[in-house]
Each structure stands twice: as C-alpha cells, then as structure tokens.
Scaffold this motif. Structure first.
Motif, PDB file in Angstrom:
ATOM      1  N   LYS A  57      26.850 -70.847 -33.439  1.00 45.76           N
ATOM      2  CA  LYS A  57      26.308 -69.751 -32.639  1.00 45.76           C
ATOM      3  C   LYS A  57      24.855 -70.035 -32.317  1.00 45.76           C
ATOM      4  N   ASP A  96      16.210 -68.345 -33.108  1.00 43.62           N
ATOM      5  CA  ASP A  96      16.935 -68.127 -34.359  1.00 43.62           C
ATOM      6  C   ASP A  96      17.005 -69.396 -35.212  1.00 43.62           C
ATOM      7  N   GLU A 108      21.309 -68.403 -30.299  1.00 47.68           N
ATOM      8  CA  GLU A 108      20.699 -67.215 -29.699  1.00 47.68           C
ATOM      9  C   GLU A 108      19.527 -67.675 -28.855  1.00 47.68           C
ATOM     10  N   ARG A 134      17.709 -64.034 -44.506  1.00 48.90           N
ATOM     11  CA  ARG A 134      16.366 -64.383 -44.029  1.00 48.90           C
ATOM     12  C   ARG A 134      15.467 -63.159 -43.927  1.00 48.90           C
TER      13      ARG A 134
HETATM   14 MG   LIG Z   1      21.460 -63.616 -37.402  1.00 43.89          MG
END
Ligand SMILES: [Mg+2]
Ligand SMILES: Nc1ncnc2c1ncn2[C@@H]1O[C@H](COP(=O)(O)OP(=O)(O)O)[C@@H](O)[C@H]1O
Length: 290
Positions: free
Chosen positions: A206, A221, A208, A13
């Motif tokens: 995950k 994120d 963030e 990204r």
């Molecule tokens: Mg990352």
C-alpha cells in the motif's frame, strides 16, 4: 529544551508535528491477528524505518517522496534522545490524498475472497482458474478509501475513487486517481522485481500520497515494510495454499498454539532475526544499530 508530544499515536507509529515538517517515529510494537502484542520486538522500529529509507531512495527517480532525513541531528534536540535515534524520519508535511493505493501482484487475503465469489477483485476481472496466492499475469491497482477514524476502509473501483477524491479536491478526482494508479503500478513493478531477485516476494503493498504546497504529488507514509505489505519468502513459495509471512510467522504460529500468551524470548529473537535478514537481503547491507 522544547518538549514534543505526538499529535497522533497509531498502532505502531507516533507522529510529531514540527509546523512545516513531521517526525514519524517507528516503535518496536508488533501487531498479529489485528492486535498489538504486549511484547515489543527489539530493533523492529529501527529496521523498518531504515527499510523505508532504502525504498524512498531507490524510487526517487519514479516519484518524489516526503523523506527529509533519518538523522536525528537534523531534528530538534528533543529527538536526539536514544529512544528516537534510528527509528525517526523527518518528512515533509503534506496534504494527504485520502486513498490507500493498494497494489496486488499475487492473489491472497481479501482479493482471494473476492475472486472466489465472482472472479473479480475490486471490479477487475481476473483470469479463470487462479489458485490461492497465484501470481497475477499483471499487477493490479485496487484502491480503498482512507476512511476517517473509526470507519472501515472500503475497496473502491477507479470510478468510485474519482468521486471520492472529488469530495476533498473538487474537479481533481480523475487527474489524481490516474496519476496515483500509474505511480503505484510503476513503484510496485520496480520494487517487487528487485525484491524477487533478492529472494523476497512482495505479494501486495500500500502506498499513500500527498500534495506539497505547490500541488505536486509526493509519495508519503512508510514504504514497503512488512507492516504495510505482504512479504513472503521466495524459497518454498507454493501457490494453492496460504504462504508463510516473512516476518510474523513465528509469532503467528506461537499465538495459534498459545492464544493470549505473551511471547517467549526465543520467538522474539527469531522474529528480530527475520527483520534483520529482510533488511540485509533487500539493502545488501548489514543492519547496524545506530
Ligand atoms: Mg497507516
Ligand atoms: N508526509 C505526510 N504528511 C502528512 N500526513 C502523513 C504524511 N505521511 C503519512 N501521513 C499520515 O500519517 C498517518 C500515519 O498514521 P498511522 O500510524 O499509519 O495510522 P493510520 O494509517 O491508521 O492513520 C496516516 O494518516 C498517513 O496518511
């Protein structure tokens, strides 16, 4: 027209700073075995951006998130070029809490390695007799540090996490870590149950989080994409062995047999089809390119 240059180019990204907000652009780059491959996967960035959009919307009642818009008309003119359309997300610009909020519903990867050594994952004692890729009785929160560039993220216990967060936000470690744990588990539960009902196991993922200017905790994120999660097909799920990756299996199999080669066209098109399939199963919508 004002030109923009990314202030950060990750593996996959690119991030642009608009002052009070960010633009996060998902490219078509793909990684396998920790390498970025030479061949992009057409449409991948757009599909994953729209998958994140779906999940942010799906969970906005659990926790507020940073998404402002994926419509490039809401972005500066520069981002209205075709190369940005569909794959860009305008987000709030947050002060990030430097913790990777990992949650595991199944035991695999580094979790499986830890369990084989001492029956624990990140200090959490697990039942005896689990086999590789087993479903855990309850999902577990296994945070890691978000280390500065060049350093490895480290798995940490809740106590270590509190100390780690205290270094950046003095006195806030306990409050933030407990909030992150509770939010992470609630998000995983809602989304993994839903994905399961659509035929996709989200083995782990995950999240963030960051803080807005008022100090509110905001989900940031990318969210629940196959790039930051393990997606497995439910069909054929067999504990006791490794599971195929939902999206990258064709690529991995090919590279195992032909190390270092570039990907042939049929492997690329089969991989695009997997991303489209995951998007359609999860959102219930056909993937339409912008
Ligand atoms: Mg990352
Ligand atoms: N809303 C946000 N505000 C500020 N930073 C963010 C926001 N959302 C994500 N980030 C940060 O942007 C970066 C995205 O970079 P990425 O390409 O994933 O590389 P890496 O994870 O290796 O840092 C991460 O550091 C992430 O914490």
């Amino acid at each position: 027209m004002k030109e923009y240059v990314p202030f950060k180019s990750g593996k996959v990204r690119e991030l642009y700073d608009l002052g009070d907000s960010l633009i996060i652009v998902s490219t078509d780059r793909i990684s396998a075995f920790d390498n970025i491959l030479e061949n992009p996967i057409p449409k991948k960035g757009e599909i994953l951006n729209k998958m994140s959009e779906f999940w942010f919307d799906f969970t906005k009642d659990v926790v507020p998130n940073h998404m402002i818009s994926i419509d490039t008309k809401d972005m500066p003119e520069y981002f209205q070029k075709p190369e940005f359309v569909g794959r860009s997300m305008k987000t709030m610009k947050l002060t990030m809490i430097p913790v990777e909020c990992i949650v595991r519903g199944y035991i695999t990867g580094s979790g499986w390695e830890g369990y084989q050594e001492n029956g624990k994952v990140c200090g959490i004692e697990l039942p005896k007799g689990l086999v590789e890729c087993d479903r855990l009785p309850e999902a577990i929160f296994t945070p890691s540090t978000k280390a500065p560039v060049g350093e490895h993220d480290l798995n940490i216990s809740m106590e270590e996490g509190i100390e780690w967060v205290n270094r950046t936000f003095p006195g806030k470690g306990k409050e933030y870590m407990e909030a992150l744990r509770d939010l992470t588990l609630a998000l995983y539960k809602k989304c993994a149950d839903y994905a399961f009902s659509k035929g996709i196991i989200i083995a782990d993922t995950k999240f963030e989080f960051g803080l807005d200017e008022k100090g509110n905790i905001i989900l940031a994120d990318e969210m629940l994409t196959p790039d930051n999660s393990r997606f497995w097909p439910l069909k054929g799920y067999t504990p006791g062995q490794g599971q195929p990756s939902y999206d990258k299996q064709f690529v991995r199999d090919y590279l195992k047999a032909h190390p270092g080669d570039s990907l042939p066209e049929d492997i690329i098109s089969k991989t695009v089809a997997k991303y489209e399939e995951a998007y359609e199963l999860l959102t219930g919508k056909k993937f339409l390119e912008s």
